[in-house]
Design an enzyme around this catalytic site. Structure first.
Site, PDB file in Angstrom:
ATOM      1  N   ASP A 174       0.855  -1.186   0.000  1.00 15.20           N
ATOM      2  CA  ASP A 174       0.000   0.000   0.000  1.00 15.20           C
ATOM      3  C   ASP A 174       0.895   1.241   0.000  1.00 15.20           C
ATOM      4  O   ASP A 174       1.815   1.357   0.814  1.00 15.20           O
ATOM      5  CB  ASP A 174      -0.916  -0.023   1.237  1.00 15.20           C
ATOM      6  CG  ASP A 174      -2.041   0.981   1.118  1.00 15.20           C
ATOM      7  OD1 ASP A 174      -3.137   0.593   0.683  1.00 15.20           O
ATOM      8  OD2 ASP A 174      -1.809   2.170   1.442  1.00 15.20           O
ATOM      9  N   ILE A 175       0.614   2.158  -0.918  1.00 10.87           N
ATOM     10  CA  ILE A 175       1.430   3.374  -1.006  1.00 10.87           C
ATOM     11  C   ILE A 175       1.173   4.237   0.231  1.00 10.87           C
ATOM     12  O   ILE A 175       0.021   4.439   0.623  1.00 10.87           O
ATOM     13  CB  ILE A 175       1.092   4.168  -2.283  1.00 10.87           C
ATOM     14  CG1 ILE A 175       1.290   3.280  -3.511  1.00 10.87           C
ATOM     15  CG2 ILE A 175       1.956   5.421  -2.380  1.00 10.87           C
ATOM     16  CD1 ILE A 175       0.893   3.947  -4.815  1.00 10.87           C
ATOM     17  N   GLU A 217      -4.867   2.320  -4.065  1.00 12.88           N
ATOM     18  CA  GLU A 217      -3.393   2.411  -4.065  1.00 12.88           C
ATOM     19  C   GLU A 217      -2.789   1.140  -3.468  1.00 12.88           C
ATOM     20  O   GLU A 217      -1.720   1.146  -2.902  1.00 12.88           O
ATOM     21  CB  GLU A 217      -2.938   3.654  -3.293  1.00 12.88           C
ATOM     22  CG  GLU A 217      -3.230   3.656  -1.803  1.00 12.88           C
ATOM     23  CD  GLU A 217      -4.542   4.355  -1.426  1.00 12.88           C
ATOM     24  OE1 GLU A 217      -5.489   4.332  -2.251  1.00 12.88           O
ATOM     25  OE2 GLU A 217      -4.622   4.893  -0.298  1.00 12.88           O
TER      26      GLU A 217
END
Ligand SMILES: [Mg+2]
Length: 292
Positions: A174-175, A217
Site C-alpha cells: 500500500d502506497i 493504491e
C-alpha cells in the site's frame, strides 16, 4: 495484436492444398502451416497462438474433428477460431463440424473471394473477443491484472500448490500517504505514481507471478513456488526501489506485508488476511517497511 497482421494456421495433409490456400491469403495475413493434426496441436500450444485455423477434416492420424474437439476442450486453446475447409459435402459433416465448436465450414474447391470474406469476419470477431477478455481481467489505468482476475486465478493456484505441496507467497503493498499526493499534486500526478509503481512491480517479478492492482493504491503479488524468505527478499528490494524511484519528482514510499500459504490448512482469503495484517502493522509502526 494491434497493427499486426492476424496469424492463420493452415492445416492439411496435402501440401498442394496448403499452397493453394496460402496463395489466396498470404498478402493479408501471417501464415503458419501444419500437415497433420498432431502438428497443429503442437503449434497451438506455442506462445503465439493462431487467431484462426483453416482445418482439413480427412487426414491420416488425427482427423480434423478430433483436432477441433481437443482444441475446444482446453481453456487455453478454446478461443482460437476454427474454420473447416474440406471436400466432405454432406449435411451431416457440416453439422458435426459446427457442433464441435467450429465457426465455419467451407467445402473444396473454395472460391477465393468467399474464403477471404469469411476469414475477414472471423478474424475481426476473434480480435474483438481477445480485446474484451483482456479488458475484463486488467486494470485500465495500470494495465496490471485486476482484483477480479487475481481472485479467480488465485483459487486455481492455491489448489495446485496444495496438490503439488509447493509453496506460495503473497505480498500486499500500500502506497504511504497516497491521499496526500492526490490532494496536494492533483489526481493526474496520483495516476502517474500508480502507473510508474505498476511498471516497477512488473519489472521486479517473474512472468508467472500475478501482479494485480487490488484497490485504489493497493497492489498484490502472488508468487508461485516461492517460500516466505524469498518473497520477503523481493519485497525488501521493491520497497527500496520505490523509495528511490521519485516518479514525477514525487517522493513515494510503500508499506508491505508478506505471508506464505499454510499449505493445506488455509485458503486464499486467510492468506490475504495475514499479509494484510502484516501490511497494516507496517503502516502502524512507521511505514516504508516490510513486515511478515
Ligand atoms: Mg485431407
Amino acid at each position: 495484436m494491434l497493427g499486426e497482421k492476424a496469424l492463420i494456421l493452415l492445416v492439411d495433409d496435402e501440401p498442394a492444398n496448403i499452397q493453394l490456400l496460402a496463395g489466396y491469403i498470404k498478402d493479408d495475413y501471417q501464415i503458419k502451416v501444419a500437415t497433420s493434426g498432431e502438428q497443429c496441436l503442437k503449434l497451438c500450444a506455442a506462445t503465439q497462438q493462431p487467431d484462426l485455423i483453416l482445418l482439413d477434416v480427412d487426414m491420416p492420424g488425427m482427423n480434423g474433428y478430433q483436432v477441433c474437439e481437443q482444441l475446444k476442450s482446453s481453456p487455453s486453446t478454446a478461443p482460437i477460431a476454427i474454420m473447416f475447409v474440406t471436400a466432405m459435402q454432406t449435411e451431416e459433416d457440416e453439422e458435426t463440424a459446427l457442433s464441435l465448436g467450429a465457426v465455419d465450414y467451407l467445402t473444396k474447391p473454395v472460391r477465393p473471394a468467399i474464403l477471404l470474406a469469411r476469414i475477414k469476419t472471423h478474424v475481426k470477431l476473434k480480435i474483438q473477443h481477445d480485446a474484451l477478455v483482456n479488458m475484463a481481467m486488467r486494470d485500465q489505468l495500470t494495465n496490471l491484472y485486476n482484483r477480479h482476475y487475481l481472485l479467480e486465478s488465485a483459487n486455481h493456484r492455491v489448489a495446485k500448490a496444495m496438490r503439488q505441496k509447493s509453496p506460495i507467497s503473497l505480498l500486499i503493498l500500500d502506497i504511504d500517504h497516497f491521499k496526500q499526493i492526490n490532494d496536494t499534486k492533483g489526481h493526474g500526478a496520483g495516476d502517474a505514481v500508480l502507473k510508474s509503481l505498476a511498471e516497477l512491480l512488473q519489472q521486479q517479478c517473474r512472468l508467472e507471478d500475478i501482479v494485480a492492482r487490488f484497490g485504489g493504491e493497493e497492489f498484490v503479488i502472488l508468487f508461485d513456488e516461492c517460500h516466505l524468505a524469498t518473497a520477503v527478499k523481493i519485497a525488501e528490494r521493491i520497497r527500496a526501489r520505490i523509495e528511490d524511484s521519485h516518479p514525477n519528482g514525487i517522493f513515494v514510499t510503500a508499506s508491505i506485508g508478506v505471508a506464505e500459504l499454510d499449505n493445506g490448512n488455509e485458503g486464499f482469503s486467510e492468506l490475504v488476511k495475514r499479509a494484510d495484517d502484516a501490511m497494516y502493522e507496517a503502516k502502524r509502526s512507521g511505514r516504508n517497511k516490510v513486515l511478515f
